[in-house]
Each structure stands twice: as C-alpha cells, then as structure tokens.
Design a protein around this motif. Structure first.
Motif, PDB file in Angstrom:
ATOM      1  N   THR A   1       1.148  -1.180   0.206  1.00 54.87           N
ATOM      2  CA  THR A   1       0.400   0.029  -0.136  1.00 54.87           C
ATOM      3  C   THR A   1       1.200   0.786  -0.062  1.00 54.87           C
TER       4      THR A   1
ATOM      5  N   VAL B   1       4.476   7.565  -4.081  1.00 56.26           N
ATOM      6  CA  VAL B   1       3.851   7.622  -5.691  1.00 56.26           C
ATOM      7  C   VAL B   1       4.618   8.816  -6.347  1.00 56.26           C
TER       8      VAL B   1
ATOM      9  N   GLU C   1       0.425   1.790  -9.376  1.00 53.96           N
ATOM     10  CA  GLU C   1      -0.069   2.971  -8.400  1.00 53.96           C
ATOM     11  C   GLU C   1       0.742   3.975  -9.009  1.00 53.96           C
TER      12      GLU C   1
END
Length: 306
Positions: free
Chosen positions: A67, A73, A98
């Motif tokens: 995650t 990111v 992502e």
C-alpha cells in the motif's frame, strides 16, 4: 517490510563490479531512510529516497500486497521519468503500477498475484507465467529467486553475455534463465503424491532420449503396464505419453533459450527423433512452434549487443 531474498541482487551487482570494475554504484533507499526490517527479521540500513537522478530504479517486493503512500507514488513517478530504466520485483509491480509507470506496458509478477494485478490495473498487460519481462525501459520479474534472473538480464544488457556468464559461475548458478521461461517446471506442476510416480517422472526427465515405452516405465516400479497407466493418470491427470511430451518440450525449450539453434540436434537430444515431431509437440503443448523461441532468443542477443 521486504523479502530478504531481494537483497541477493546486490551480490549480482557486486560481482559484476569485480569483472567490470566501476560499473555499478548501488544505494538501498527507503522513503525516510534508516533501518528497514525484512520479513525474516533481519534489517538493512537505507538512505532516504531523494530527487537525485538514478540511472536504474528497482522496486523490491513486499509480503502481501503493498500500500504505497502518496509521497512514495509521487517520488517514484518523478524518478521513473528521469531514470534510464525502472524495474520491479514480484509485488513491487503494484507500486510502479500505482505510480502509473506501467501503463500500456507488458509486465509480470509472482503467479499468485498476477490476476489481482491485472484486475486492479486494467491499463497493464500482465504476462502471468514468465520469469521476467522487458518492455522498453521497464523491466519486471516474478517472485522470489526470479529477482536474480531479472538483474542478470539488466547486467547482460549493460555489460554483455561474457560478464553474466562469469557471474553465474561465481554464484554457482547453472545458467541465467531467460525471461520467456515459465515460472513453473513440469515436475512442479504435476506434483504427484505417490513416491513411485515421482520416481518415474524423475526417471523420464533423466532419460528423455530413450524410447520410454509403457513397459519400460512400469518395470521401474514393478507394476503391470495396465496398472501403471491407470495409477499414473490418476496421480498426474496426464497419460504417460502426454507427460513425456511435456517434459521433452520443456527440455527442448531450455536448450533453445540457452543458445542451441539446431532443431535436428535439439530434437535428437530430447527424444523427439526429428524436428517435425518436435514442432508438432510444441504446437500442442505451447501453442507456438520452436522457431518462435529461436527467434526470441536471437532478438534478445541482438538487443544485448547494441
């Protein structure tokens, strides 16, 4: 947290520097720097992931699905734009995805996460059963030991086959698996419960050049041919003939990917007898002729040689 096996890629780069001094300077980074623990409990010291220019960015794997934070990111997206190439190991593909780095790319990941990756990121073309995949400047690997094959591929692209051959010898690796190789072996896929059937499969793999009749195989375990055929199919889901064919195709594919290109010689070494029988077997088992693997092998060598 990460899988400690990922750190084996540091050995590849370190040994590459032995044969080609000064080729690589490696930094292990995390978002904040400092000690990062592996799933095995062993930690490694890291430096902070900054805006500096990286030639190659490799994203490691995580236990379970990662995650990534918004900061991670954003940082990866910026670094990927400036880097010569980026790569992911196993579930690291989810982090690059992502960040949008994998959009429109062919990628792979651990077989257990391939379906999830494909459904979560529909803009990615997931290739679920490859050791590693290269799509332009983006590389990705399957899980666990596949990270070594991935990095050997990176080094071969930089320094050539002769250096990676020396690295493999130093690391006591049989040879570098090509990216097109399956994540599974036929023996692992079949995986019978009975010890006698496992012994037969090993015997077949070790004697592919032999005719391997039902009588010959049954004699290995002191069964009648009829009982052997029934027991074998019940355990493996395959007739003995189909299992032999799959093992021969796997062996022939491995020879092609290791540089052998004479179809007649490969057919002889793997028990097909002639290249036409081998061609038909490839079409039945893999859906493509052996010539495709020969072409792919040659294209990899040409790309490496540039």
């Amino acid at each position: 947290m990460f899988h400690i096996l990922d750190l084996s890629i540091l050995s590849v780069f370190g040994i590459a520097n032995h044969f080609a001094p000064g080729s690589y300077e490696v930094e292990v980074v995390s978002m904040t720097g400092g000690l990062v623990h592996s799933k095995s409990g062993v930690g490694i010291d890291t430096v902070a992931f900054t805006d500096q220019h990286y030639d190659t960015v490799i994203v490691g794997s995580t236990p379970g699905l990662p995650t990534p934070t918004p900061d991670m990111v954003q940082q990866l997206r910026a670094s990927a734009r400036n880097a010569r190439r980026v790569a992911s190991i196993c579930t690291g593909a989810f982090i690059l995805a992502e960040a949008g780095v994998l959009d429109g790319r062919s990628v792979t990941t651990h077989w257990g996460f391939a379906e999830t990756l494909a459904s979560r990121f529909p803009r990615i073309q997931v290739v679920p059963d490859k050791i590693f995949v290269r799509d332009g400047q983006v590389w990705s690997s399957a899980g666990m030991t596949a990270c070594i094959d991935l990095v050997l591929g990176l080094v071969e692209a930089d320094l050539g086959h002769a250096v990676t051959k020396q690295i493999c010898k130093t690391m006591v690796l049989y040879h570098r698996r090509s990216g097109g190789q399956s994540q599974f072996s036929v023996l692992a896929e079949i995986d019978p419960k009975q010890e006698r059937i496992r012994r037969i499969l090993t015997f077949i793999k070790d004697n592919l050049r032999e005719p391997l009749s039902i009588q010959q195989l049954a004699d290995q375990v002191n069964w009648s041919p009829r009982h052997f055929s029934r027991a074998f199919q019940a355990e493996t889901g395959l007739t003995p003939a189909k299992a032999i064919e799959k093992l021969r195709v796997e062996a022939a594919q491995a020879l092609i990917e290791s540089g052998h290109t004479s179809a007649a010689r490969i057919a002889d070494q793997t028990g097909f007898g002639d290249d036409e029988r081998m061609r038909r077997a490839f079409l039945r088992v893999l859906g493509v002729p052996p010539q495709k693997f020969v072409r792919d092998s040659r294209s990899v060598k040409l790309d490496v040689g540039r």
